[in-house]
Design a protein around this motif. Structure first.
Motif, PDB file in Angstrom:
ATOM      1  N   ALA A 122       0.828  -1.200   0.000  1.00 14.96           N
ATOM      2  CA  ALA A 122       0.000   0.000   0.000  1.00 14.96           C
ATOM      3  C   ALA A 122       0.867   1.257   0.000  1.00 14.96           C
ATOM      4  CB  ALA A 122      -0.914   0.009   1.219  1.00 14.96           C
ATOM      5  N   GLU A 123       0.289   2.338  -0.481  1.00 18.46           N
ATOM      6  CA  GLU A 123       0.921   3.652  -0.392  1.00 18.46           C
ATOM      7  C   GLU A 123       0.574   4.224   0.985  1.00 18.46           C
ATOM      8  OE1 GLU A 123       0.620   8.097  -2.469  1.00 18.46           O
ATOM      9  OE2 GLU A 123      -0.498   6.391  -3.293  1.00 18.46           O
ATOM     10  N   VAL A 124       1.548   4.277   1.871  1.00 16.61           N
ATOM     11  CA  VAL A 124       1.322   4.720   3.250  1.00 16.61           C
ATOM     12  C   VAL A 124       1.751   6.175   3.386  1.00 16.61           C
ATOM     13  CG1 VAL A 124       1.849   4.324   5.679  1.00 16.61           C
ATOM     14  CG2 VAL A 124       1.693   2.378   4.107  1.00 16.61           C
ATOM     15  N   GLN A 125       0.846   7.015   3.851  1.00 15.29           N
ATOM     16  CA  GLN A 125       1.148   8.435   4.033  1.00 15.29           C
ATOM     17  C   GLN A 125       0.777   8.831   5.464  1.00 15.29           C
ATOM     18  OE1 GLN A 125      -0.943  10.427   0.832  1.00 15.29           O
ATOM     19  NE2 GLN A 125       0.650   9.925  -0.643  1.00 15.29           N
ATOM     20  N   LEU A 126       1.753   9.377   6.177  1.00 13.57           N
ATOM     21  CA  LEU A 126       1.583   9.739   7.577  1.00 13.57           C
ATOM     22  C   LEU A 126       1.328  11.236   7.725  1.00 13.57           C
ATOM     23  CD1 LEU A 126       4.480   7.530   8.964  1.00 13.57           C
ATOM     24  CD2 LEU A 126       2.039   6.961   8.836  1.00 13.57           C
ATOM     25  N   LEU A 127       0.969  11.642   8.922  1.00 17.79           N
ATOM     26  CA  LEU A 127       0.625  13.028   9.224  1.00 17.79           C
ATOM     27  C   LEU A 127      -0.514  13.520   8.328  1.00 17.79           C
ATOM     28  CD1 LEU A 127       4.189  14.545   9.782  1.00 17.79           C
ATOM     29  CD2 LEU A 127       2.510  13.895  11.508  1.00 17.79           C
ATOM     30  N   ARG A 128      -1.449  12.627   8.044  1.00 17.53           N
ATOM     31  CA  ARG A 128      -2.637  12.980   7.268  1.00 17.53           C
ATOM     32  C   ARG A 128      -3.862  12.807   8.161  1.00 17.53           C
ATOM     33  NH1 ARG A 128      -2.501  12.739   0.844  1.00 17.53           N
ATOM     34  NH2 ARG A 128      -0.488  13.783   0.647  1.00 17.53           N
ATOM     35  N   HIS A 129      -4.275  13.900   8.754  1.00 14.14           N
ATOM     36  CA  HIS A 129      -5.407  13.916   9.671  1.00 14.14           C
ATOM     37  C   HIS A 129      -6.670  14.203   8.873  1.00 14.14           C
ATOM     38  CE1 HIS A 129      -7.349  15.714  13.557  1.00 14.14           C
ATOM     39  NE2 HIS A 129      -7.979  14.641  13.105  1.00 14.14           N
ATOM     40  N   VAL A 130      -7.484  13.179   8.654  1.00 11.50           N
ATOM     41  CA  VAL A 130      -8.708  13.333   7.866  1.00 11.50           C
ATOM     42  C   VAL A 130      -9.711  14.183   8.635  1.00 11.50           C
ATOM     43  CG1 VAL A 130     -10.681  12.115   6.881  1.00 11.50           C
ATOM     44  CG2 VAL A 130      -8.381  11.178   6.626  1.00 11.50           C
ATOM     45  N   THR A 131     -10.256  15.190   7.957  1.00 10.59           N
ATOM     46  CA  THR A 131     -11.194  16.112   8.609  1.00 10.59           C
ATOM     47  C   THR A 131     -12.583  16.104   7.992  1.00 10.59           C
ATOM     48  OG1 THR A 131     -10.384  17.896   7.186  1.00 10.59           O
ATOM     49  CG2 THR A 131      -9.368  17.675   9.373  1.00 10.59           C
ATOM     50  N   CYS A 132     -12.682  15.768   6.706  1.00 11.31           N
ATOM     51  CA  CYS A 132     -13.977  15.906   6.025  1.00 11.31           C
ATOM     52  C   CYS A 132     -14.058  14.923   4.860  1.00 11.31           C
ATOM     53  CB  CYS A 132     -14.127  17.339   5.503  1.00 11.31           C
ATOM     54  SG  CYS A 132     -15.671  17.683   4.636  1.00 11.31           S
ATOM     55  N   LEU A 133     -15.223  14.293   4.696  1.00 11.23           N
ATOM     56  CA  LEU A 133     -15.471  13.419   3.558  1.00 11.23           C
ATOM     57  C   LEU A 133     -16.751  13.866   2.868  1.00 11.23           C
ATOM     58  CD1 LEU A 133     -14.286  11.392   6.051  1.00 11.23           C
ATOM     59  CD2 LEU A 133     -14.289   9.827   4.113  1.00 11.23           C
ATOM     60  N   SER A 134     -16.661  14.105   1.552  1.00  9.65           N
ATOM     61  CA  SER A 134     -17.801  14.602   0.786  1.00  9.65           C
ATOM     62  C   SER A 134     -18.049  13.710  -0.425  1.00  9.65           C
ATOM     63  CB  SER A 134     -17.536  16.040   0.313  1.00  9.65           C
ATOM     64  OG  SER A 134     -17.251  16.889   1.408  1.00  9.65           O
ATOM     65  N   ARG A 135     -19.310  13.433  -0.682  1.00  3.83           N
ATOM     66  CA  ARG A 135     -19.687  12.637  -1.847  1.00  3.83           C
ATOM     67  C   ARG A 135     -19.587  13.492  -3.100  1.00  3.83           C
ATOM     68  NH1 ARG A 135     -25.463  10.165  -0.535  1.00  3.83           N
ATOM     69  NH2 ARG A 135     -25.129   9.285  -2.604  1.00  3.83           N
ATOM     70  N   ARG A 136     -18.906  12.946  -4.102  1.00  2.00           N
ATOM     71  CA  ARG A 136     -18.784  13.608  -5.392  1.00  2.00           C
ATOM     72  C   ARG A 136     -19.143  12.588  -6.481  1.00  2.00           C
ATOM     73  NH1 ARG A 136     -18.850  17.367  -2.488  1.00  2.00           N
ATOM     74  NH2 ARG A 136     -17.211  18.949  -2.162  1.00  2.00           N
TER      75      ARG A 136
END
Length: 342
Positions: A122-136
């Motif tokens: 997997a592509e692992v990316q750190l320091l990524r704090h998810v704040t919002c999810l929107s349907r598109r």
């Protein structure tokens, strides 16, 4: 190629990524995000330059005969790879079922998570704090702390339930009234972990590797890391890990760490007056330590939305230990595989 985002680089998230890769192979691009500086989640191992690294979350795996059979392939894989081994150190004060066996990771519990992430490609990316999810339309637009966003075909959220419920965007609308009521019932305990490191050639003069403490209002658990893992100390100093009681964690949950740390260490010195002078110590707050009340029925996962697909997983949907996380990862992967391969 389908793009799948797994939020949370702990045990459930890493195993989901691994199992999904094995199930769908090159049909998916798997991305794992975590808000921390490292992987592991509640299986984090804190590294130290001059002393043995310390497991600040999960300490070892206690597996019943049922789960050793139920999850035989995973146990065999981890044992064959040397990722974990049977724990041989003395344990004091442990109340354990007769058919349970204990396992420990020689390189720290975080190594289990690293193993699954490596297998997942997997592509692992750190320091990524998810704040919002929107349907598109057919995608999820996922925003993270820097104000940037990326689009994914499917999203799996494995962070603690209270953090899921705090997300902005369309997540609250995706959950039915019944699902919201079920998630609201989830409760966690809170604890502090204290890592105390000592200079090379220091002797702690402690006869056990692990001890459950029953005569302290502050300390519930102590681990001598090199003895717990049967590691050689020829080039490193020893480390002591202390976990506080649930009641202490709840009482001091909002207190600054620099105020809590000396209180814990003073109690450690009372319990272990023979300790040499440490070279460093660091406290960690686990706001979401263990699941006290899981989602009723322990379904393994929850489907928040089918199109675009969003799944919720983690030990809050099973039970709070290694095999609980495995059960959730298996449940999430079955659902993902079934829906994404249509």
């Amino acid at each position: 190629m389908l793009r799948v985002l797994i939020v949370g680089a702990g045990l459930t998230g890493s195993l989901c990524a691994c199992l999904l890769r094995r199930a769908l192979q090159n049909q998916v691009h798997i991305t794992v995000w975590d808000k921390s500086r490292g992987t592991g989640g509640r299986m984090t191992t804190r590294r130290a330059e001059d002393s043995v690294g310390a497991d600040i979350g999960a300490q070892y795996i206690s597996a019943t005969e049922f789960y050793r059979k139920e999850h035989h392939s995973l146990y065999s894989e981890l044992l064959s790879a040397g990722v974990f081994v049977p724990m041989s150190c003395p344990v004091e004060g442990l109340r354990q079922k007769d058919d349970s066996l204990n396992y420990v990771s020689p390189n720290g519990m975080g190594h289990i998570v690293k193993h699954f992430l490596q297998q997942s490609e997997a592509e692992v990316q750190l320091l990524r704090h998810v704040t919002c999810l929107s349907r598109r339309g057919a995608f999820w637009e996922v925003e993270f702390s820097e104000g940037r966003s990326e689009a994914f075909d499917a999203v799996v959220l494995t962070m603690p339930v209270p953090q899921i419920l705090q997300l902005l965007g369309d997540v609250p609308e995706c959950l039915s009234e019944q699902q919201g009521a079920l998630l609201a019932q989830v409760q966690y305990s809170s604890r502090f972990a204290l890592v105390v490191s000592f200079a090379k050639d220091s002797s702690l003069d402690i006869p056990y590797g692990v001890k459950y403490v029953s005569d302290s209002p502050i300390v519930r658990y102590m681990s001598v890391e090199h003895q717990k893992r049967s590691k050689d100390l020829s080039s490193l100093g020893p480390s002591l890990v202390v976990h506080t009681s649930v009641s202490f964690g709840a009482a001091h949950l909002e207190s600054p760490l620099d105020q809590v740390q000396p209180i814990i260490f003073e109690e450690v010195q009372r319990l272990l007056p023979q300790l040499p002078e440490p070279i460093s110590m660091k406290a960690h707050k686990w706001r979401f330590s263990q699941v006290l009340t899981s989602v009723p029925g322990c379904p393994g996962h929850m489907t928040a939305l089918e199109k675009p697909l969003m799944l919720l997983g983690g030990d809050a949907f099973t039970h709070s230990n290694f095999d609980g996380c495995v059960e959730s990862a298996l449940s999430v992967t079955r659902e993902l595989t079934q829906r994404l391969s249509r």
